[in-house]
Design a protein around this motif. Structure first.
Motif, PDB file in Angstrom:
ATOM      1  N   ARG A   1      43.786  47.263  33.547  1.00 36.00           N
ATOM      2  CA  ARG A   1      44.736  46.939  33.026  1.00 36.00           C
ATOM      3  C   ARG A   1      45.157  46.845  31.411  1.00 36.00           C
ATOM      4  O   ARG A   1      43.527  46.982  30.479  1.00 36.00           O
ATOM      5  CB  ARG A   1      45.044  44.832  32.694  1.00 36.00           C
ATOM      6  CG  ARG A   1      44.064  44.569  34.198  1.00 36.00           C
ATOM      7  CD  ARG A   1      45.418  44.864  35.770  1.00 36.00           C
ATOM      8  NE  ARG A   1      46.590  43.850  35.169  1.00 36.00           N
ATOM      9  CZ  ARG A   1      47.851  43.421  36.192  1.00 36.00           C
ATOM     10  NH1 ARG A   1      47.342  43.886  37.173  1.00 36.00           N
ATOM     11  NH2 ARG A   1      48.290  42.408  35.378  1.00 36.00           N
TER      12      ARG A   1
ATOM     13  N   ARG B   1      46.169  44.864  28.161  1.00 36.54           N
ATOM     14  CA  ARG B   1      46.742  43.937  27.808  1.00 36.54           C
ATOM     15  C   ARG B   1      46.062  43.449  26.961  1.00 36.54           C
ATOM     16  O   ARG B   1      45.614  44.257  25.202  1.00 36.54           O
ATOM     17  CB  ARG B   1      44.984  42.371  28.457  1.00 36.54           C
ATOM     18  CG  ARG B   1      45.060  42.098  29.940  1.00 36.54           C
ATOM     19  CD  ARG B   1      43.957  41.834  30.243  1.00 36.54           C
ATOM     20  NE  ARG B   1      43.683  41.295  31.447  1.00 36.54           N
ATOM     21  CZ  ARG B   1      42.741  40.936  32.457  1.00 36.54           C
ATOM     22  NH1 ARG B   1      42.190  40.491  31.938  1.00 36.54           N
ATOM     23  NH2 ARG B   1      43.225  40.623  33.882  1.00 36.54           N
TER      24      ARG B   1
ATOM     25  N   ASP C   1      50.000  41.407  30.039  1.00 36.58           N
ATOM     26  CA  ASP C   1      48.969  42.027  30.827  1.00 36.58           C
ATOM     27  C   ASP C   1      49.371  42.336  32.596  1.00 36.58           C
ATOM     28  O   ASP C   1      50.062  42.398  32.849  1.00 36.58           O
ATOM     29  CB  ASP C   1      48.694  40.226  31.586  1.00 36.58           C
ATOM     30  CG  ASP C   1      46.617  40.808  32.642  1.00 36.58           C
ATOM     31  OD1 ASP C   1      46.838  41.580  32.496  1.00 36.58           O
ATOM     32  OD2 ASP C   1      46.380  39.843  32.762  1.00 36.58           O
TER      33      ASP C   1
ATOM     34  N   PRO D   1      49.540  45.945  34.893  1.00 37.46           N
ATOM     35  CA  PRO D   1      48.636  47.622  35.634  1.00 37.46           C
ATOM     36  C   PRO D   1      48.744  48.445  34.577  1.00 37.46           C
ATOM     37  O   PRO D   1      49.259  49.055  34.639  1.00 37.46           O
ATOM     38  CB  PRO D   1      49.704  47.572  36.398  1.00 37.46           C
ATOM     39  CG  PRO D   1      50.776  47.173  36.667  1.00 37.46           C
ATOM     40  CD  PRO D   1      50.683  46.081  34.765  1.00 37.46           C
TER      41      PRO D   1
ATOM     42  N   ARG E   1      38.010  42.482  36.345  1.00 35.09           N
ATOM     43  CA  ARG E   1      38.821  43.269  36.257  1.00 35.09           C
ATOM     44  C   ARG E   1      38.426  43.812  34.630  1.00 35.09           C
ATOM     45  O   ARG E   1      37.160  43.494  34.051  1.00 35.09           O
ATOM     46  CB  ARG E   1      40.333  42.457  35.367  1.00 35.09           C
ATOM     47  CG  ARG E   1      41.226  42.352  36.901  1.00 35.09           C
ATOM     48  CD  ARG E   1      40.783  41.643  37.829  1.00 35.09           C
ATOM     49  NE  ARG E   1      42.128  41.416  38.757  1.00 35.09           N
ATOM     50  CZ  ARG E   1      41.078  41.302  40.249  1.00 35.09           C
ATOM     51  NH1 ARG E   1      40.357  40.752  40.813  1.00 35.09           N
ATOM     52  NH2 ARG E   1      42.546  41.416  41.194  1.00 35.09           N
TER      53      ARG E   1
ATOM     54  N   GLN F   1      39.899  46.146  31.270  1.00 35.95           N
ATOM     55  CA  GLN F   1      40.989  46.162  29.924  1.00 35.95           C
ATOM     56  C   GLN F   1      40.715  46.945  29.324  1.00 35.95           C
ATOM     57  O   GLN F   1      39.210  48.056  28.096  1.00 35.95           O
ATOM     58  CB  GLN F   1      41.144  44.989  28.916  1.00 35.95           C
ATOM     59  CG  GLN F   1      41.370  44.673  27.732  1.00 35.95           C
ATOM     60  CD  GLN F   1      41.727  43.598  26.997  1.00 35.95           C
ATOM     61  OE1 GLN F   1      41.252  42.582  27.913  1.00 35.95           O
ATOM     62  NE2 GLN F   1      41.950  42.916  26.133  1.00 35.95           N
TER      63      GLN F   1
END
Length: 693
Positions: free
Chosen positions: A591, A593, A598, A600, A623, A625
């Motif tokens: 991701r 962010r 937020d 993809p 996930r 980041q």
């Protein structure tokens, strides 16, 4: 001529003059200085003179990044622990031990009178903004004010010499390994472009925080009209283009520092059989306590002829030697690079060799392209590149370098037969094919003769396989997430895994067989492959190792497909447990962010051959980041007029309340660039704010 006709002609001339002046076509300097802010928060600075442009650039950086800039300058002073507490003490020790504050003072005095006045003006712009907007600056960083011009040079040193060339972690570990952050750069000649015009691609990959943040701007003044980016706190553009030429930098395989192993004797150290005394300097560092009081901590800095002692224990001492500390003209060189209008002028500026590192990738309107392995390279009496990566004996002057190679000694190619040049942090030998710079022609210590990594191979592959690259295609290639690694080894892995007795392994193999080999947001199979590679990346993996004779097609094949299939089973188990399915989309797991955004991600680790490079840190929800990678991108075609697009992934501001914090991130997530506005009518048509001085 009768009087009526004379009056009529005079009237016509006056009318023409009014029209010319009204259209700003007359070659006179403006009476005022202004910043035109476009609706992406990019400042377009129009200076009535050069000093005024620098002053406005200081103001602009404060409006966008005041808190960050002041914190960085406080750290460059070596007083961050005094201002903000013990968390900054190690940083202060490093800065003071490296002599940054003292050297900043001497560098300031060494500037040319004109450029010293420009640095003064930049600092003045910072302070003027702070005086005008104290309510917009965090209370805890106001202690840095007023900023002195020496702070600008101290910050430059901390960033360029004591972060990029060498940092604390490298010294502590005694390792020359580079951080993951890097860069891509392309220069394409007219013969290789669809338009018949030269093109340039700038694409640094740095951390998305702290001193690594880029700041995008246009600076116009008498004799100057350049557009590009600088690192926050630096008063000139470091990557830039004008109407006639442009350049970008990549982090090159440059060795600009060495650790010397000193033999201690009688309170000093041995050099050529004689005991030499250390020079010493005492400092008192102040450390702010939680109750606001200050505690003093002494720091003794010892130095040998090699440089400052950075480790001392068990009868041993290590001294650090860094190139370029006697060359204070980096900022003026960058400025004059942007003033240059052709290749000859540009090279004359480069020949000063004030910039201690970075590859220079160049293109211009006349169709020239250039790759320069730029940097201050010590003339060494012995050893290859690998030798100088280890501890160097400090007891003999034979290993003590004192002079640098001249410009003409550095690996460089202009207008290669291929029509293209690339650098993805690989050594200069692989900048184009057929090879235009041969390692055998240079000292063995100049740059490594090692593996061309997968990202560089991917870079060269895209350029070599398209004879007529259009501007739009260059942008498309820039965003390529194809995993070159996967292209090499899946044809060995999949058949073995499909024959496995384990059902999960067979399912995983089918997903990899259907996968598009990309790390786009909707790519299914990329997560599985990436986790499999983590299980695999130990020891010898490839059946065919990398070869200097086949640098773009090796390594290849799996040495042990059976073990690889077992690793796939392990990876598949982890993916299914974490995400509930084997074919989870890349963008579900990886991701981008920031704040309320937020999104993809697409792109990933350059080690896997992904040109669109992103590096991730684990998040709490299984996930990952994005924290580094593609930061500033600029695509330029030297047509008439210049065609250019750009993106600053995380936006052009960090100051609380700015609408430009991460406003470009949705474009980033969609693999899009935005237009660069350079002409006054374009800027006024997209104007957000005007500031006049």
């Amino acid at each position: 001529m009768n009087r009526k006709l004379s009056r009529f002609l005079a009237f016509i001339l006056c009318a023409i003059l009014v029209v010319v002046l009204g259209n700003n076509s007359f070659a006179t300097a403006p009476r005022t200085t202004e910043i035109l802010w476009d609706n992406y928060g990019i400042p377009h600075i129009y200076g009535k003179d050069v000093q005024s442009a620098f002053r406005a650039f200081g103001w602009a950086q404060m409006q966008s990044h005041a808190n960050l800039l002041l914190r960085l300058y406080g750290q460059a002073r070596g007083k961050a622990a005094e201002y903000w507490g013990e968390d900054y003490l190690e940083s202060d020790k490093w800065v003071v031990t490296m002599g940054v504050p003292n050297r900043a003072n001497s560098w300031y005095q060494a500037q040319s009178p004109a450029f010293r006045s420009y640095i003064n003006a930049f600092a003045n712009g910072i302070n003027t903004y702070a005086n005008a907007h104290p309510d917009l600056i965090d209370d805890e960083v106001e202690i840095v004010l007023p900023v002195k011009p020496e702070d600008v040079l101290a910050h430059l040193q901390r960033v360029l010499y004591f972060t990029f060339i060498v940092n604390q972690e490298q010294v502590a570990d005694n390792t020359q390994t580079q951080p993951k952050a890097g860069s891509n750069g392309w220069a394409i000649a007219p013969k290789h472009s669809a338009s018949g015009k030269a093109m340039l691609l700038a694409n640094p990959h740095l951390l998305w925080s702290d001193l690594f943040l880029w700041y995008e701007a246009q600076v116009t003044a008498p004799g100057m009209n350049a557009y590009g980016a600088s690192l926050v706190g630096i008063p000139v553009l470091a990557i830039a283009f004008n109407d006639n030429l442009g350049w970008t930098h990549t982090v090159n395989t440059h060795d600009g520092w060495d650790l010397y192993d000193l033999k201690l004797s009688n309170g000093g150290y041995l050099l050529d059989g004689k005991v030499r005394p250390f020079t010493t300097e005492k400092f008192l560092l102040k450390v702010k306590q939680k109750n606001g009081s200050l505690v003093e901590q002494p720091l003794l800095v010892k130095s040998s002829v090699h440089g400052a002692v950075v480790q001392e224990k068990e009868g041993k001492a290590l001294a650090l030697r860094v190139v370029g500390l006697d060359r204070p003209g980096v900022l003026e060189q960058w400025w004059d690079m942007a003033v240059s209008q052709n290749l000859d002028q540009f090279q004359k500026v480069l020949q000063r060799l004030q910039l201690p590192m970075f590859t220079v990738m160049y293109a211009d309107r006349k169709g020239h392209i250039m790759h320069l392995f730029n940097g201050l390279v010590p003339i060494r009496q012995q050893g290859d590149f690998q030798y100088w990566q280890g501890l160097i004996p400090g007891d003999t002057s034979k290993t003590l370098w004192t002079t640098m190679h001249l410009y003409q000694d550095l690996p460089r190619v202009i207008d290669p037969p291929s029509g293209w040049l690339q650098n993805a942090n690989d050594p200069p030998w692989t900048t184009t094919f057929p090879a235009a710079i041969k390692a055998d022609d240079y000292p063995a210590y100049m740059a490594p003769r090692g593996e061309m990594d997968f990202r560089a191979q991917s870079s060269a592959k895209m350029l070599a396989e398209d004879d007529q690259i259009s501007f739009a295609e260059m942008i498309q290639y820039k965003h390529s997430t194809n995993m070159e690694l996967a292209e090499r080894i899946l044809d060995d892995l999949i058949p073995v895994a499909q024959k496995s007795g384990n059902q999960l392994t067979r399912r995983a193999a089918d997903i990899l067989a259907a996968w598009d080999r990309n790390a786009d947001a909707d790519s299914r199979g990329a997560v599985l492959f990436s986790l499999w590679w983590q299980e695999m990346s130990k020891g010898e993996i490839f059946s065919i190792p990398w070869s200097e004779k086949s640098p773009r097609t090796t390594p290849d094949g799996l040495k042990d497909p059976e073990s690889a299939a077992k690793a796939l089973q392990i990876a598949a188990t982890k993916v299914e447990k974490a995400y509930g399915k084997l074919d989870v989309a890349w963008g579900e797991v990886f991701r981008v962010r920031s704040g309320n955004l937020d999104l993809p991600a697409n792109g990933g680790d350059g080690d896997q051959g992904i040109f669109r490079t992103l590096y991730f840190a684990p998040a709490k929800d299984e996930r990952f980041q994005a924290v580094a990678g593609d930061s500033y991108v600029a695509a330029i075609e030297f047509s008439q007029p210049v065609k250019a697009m750009a993106l600053l992934s995380y936006g052009n501001a960090t100051q609380p309340g700015s609408p430009h914090i991460t406003d470009q991130l949705p474009l980033f997530a969609r693999k899009q660039l935005r237009p660069i506005w350079r002409t006054r009518p374009e800027i006024l048509a997209n104007l957000e704010e005007r500031k006049t001085f």
